[in-house]
Motif scaffolding. Structure first.
Motif, PDB file in Angstrom:
ATOM      1  N   GLU A 102       4.235  -7.967  -8.138  1.00 23.20           N
ATOM      2  CA  GLU A 102       3.374  -6.795  -8.286  1.00 23.20           C
ATOM      3  C   GLU A 102       2.349  -6.793  -7.160  1.00 23.20           C
ATOM      4  OE1 GLU A 102       0.412  -4.649 -11.467  1.00 23.20           O
ATOM      5  OE2 GLU A 102       1.789  -6.182 -12.143  1.00 23.20           O
ATOM      6  N   LEU A 103       2.392  -5.753  -6.332  1.00 23.26           N
ATOM      7  CA  LEU A 103       1.501  -5.660  -5.178  1.00 23.26           C
ATOM      8  C   LEU A 103       0.176  -5.024  -5.579  1.00 23.26           C
ATOM      9  CD1 LEU A 103       4.100  -4.397  -2.556  1.00 23.26           C
ATOM     10  CD2 LEU A 103       3.354  -6.729  -2.982  1.00 23.26           C
ATOM     11  N   ASP A 104      -0.904  -5.458  -4.927  1.00 21.80           N
ATOM     12  CA  ASP A 104      -2.227  -4.899  -5.191  1.00 21.80           C
ATOM     13  C   ASP A 104      -2.327  -3.490  -4.626  1.00 21.80           C
ATOM     14  OD1 ASP A 104      -3.056  -7.267  -6.367  1.00 21.80           O
ATOM     15  OD2 ASP A 104      -3.814  -8.083  -4.471  1.00 21.80           O
ATOM     16  N   ALA A 105      -3.120  -2.649  -5.289  1.00 19.74           N
ATOM     17  CA  ALA A 105      -3.384  -1.299  -4.784  1.00 19.74           C
ATOM     18  C   ALA A 105      -4.257  -1.391  -3.535  1.00 19.74           C
ATOM     19  CB  ALA A 105      -4.085  -0.473  -5.854  1.00 19.74           C
ATOM     20  N   TYR A 106      -4.170  -0.375  -2.670  1.00 19.25           N
ATOM     21  CA  TYR A 106      -5.006  -0.358  -1.467  1.00 19.25           C
ATOM     22  C   TYR A 106      -5.294   1.083  -1.067  1.00 19.25           C
ATOM     23  CZ  TYR A 106      -0.718   0.685   1.093  1.00 19.25           C
ATOM     24  OH  TYR A 106       0.433   1.272   1.543  1.00 19.25           O
ATOM     25  N   GLU A 163      -8.323  -2.839   6.056  1.00 24.96           N
ATOM     26  CA  GLU A 163      -7.676  -3.250   4.801  1.00 24.96           C
ATOM     27  C   GLU A 163      -6.383  -4.011   5.106  1.00 24.96           C
ATOM     28  OE1 GLU A 163      -7.143  -3.461   0.699  1.00 24.96           O
ATOM     29  OE2 GLU A 163      -8.823  -2.489   1.693  1.00 24.96           O
ATOM     30  N   GLN A 185      -0.709  -5.172   1.556  1.00 29.28           N
ATOM     31  CA  GLN A 185       0.633  -5.727   1.423  1.00 29.28           C
ATOM     32  C   GLN A 185       1.543  -4.578   1.009  1.00 29.28           C
ATOM     33  OE1 GLN A 185      -0.042  -8.884  -1.393  1.00 29.28           O
ATOM     34  NE2 GLN A 185      -0.330 -10.370   0.249  1.00 29.28           N
TER      35      GLN A 185
END
Length: 84
Positions: free
Chosen positions: A20-24, A50, A53
């Motif tokens: 699960e990728l972090d929001a950006y 920023e 990923q």
């Protein structure tokens, strides 16, 4: 588990990865001027630098390199155009 022994590793170890990728959020800015037949634009992409990923990459079905693909770092530049 890769099943491929290498460098002292047995190849039977289990690699656990959180996919699960972090929001950006990214901020891009640009400003320009036009005079006669010329245009100049100053731009800045990823102003907050920023480290996003974007995706997870694995080679050979997870038997080789495991890594994230990251976004482009802060970029600042100028574009000059001549209209004919």
């Amino acid at each position: 588990m890769s099943g491929l022994p290498f460098g002292g590793a047995t190849g039977a170890e289990v690699t656990m990865v959180d996919l699960e990728l972090d929001a950006y959020e990214q901020v891009n800015l640009s400003a320009g001027v036009i005079w006669d037949t010329w245009e100049a634009v100053l731009y800045a992409n990823n102003v907050t630098d920023e480290n996003a990923q974007l995706s997870f990459d694995r080679e050979r079905g997870g038997r080789a390199r495991l890594a994230y693909r990251n976004g482009q770092p802060r970029t600042v530049g100028i574009t000059l155009r001549k209209f004919f």
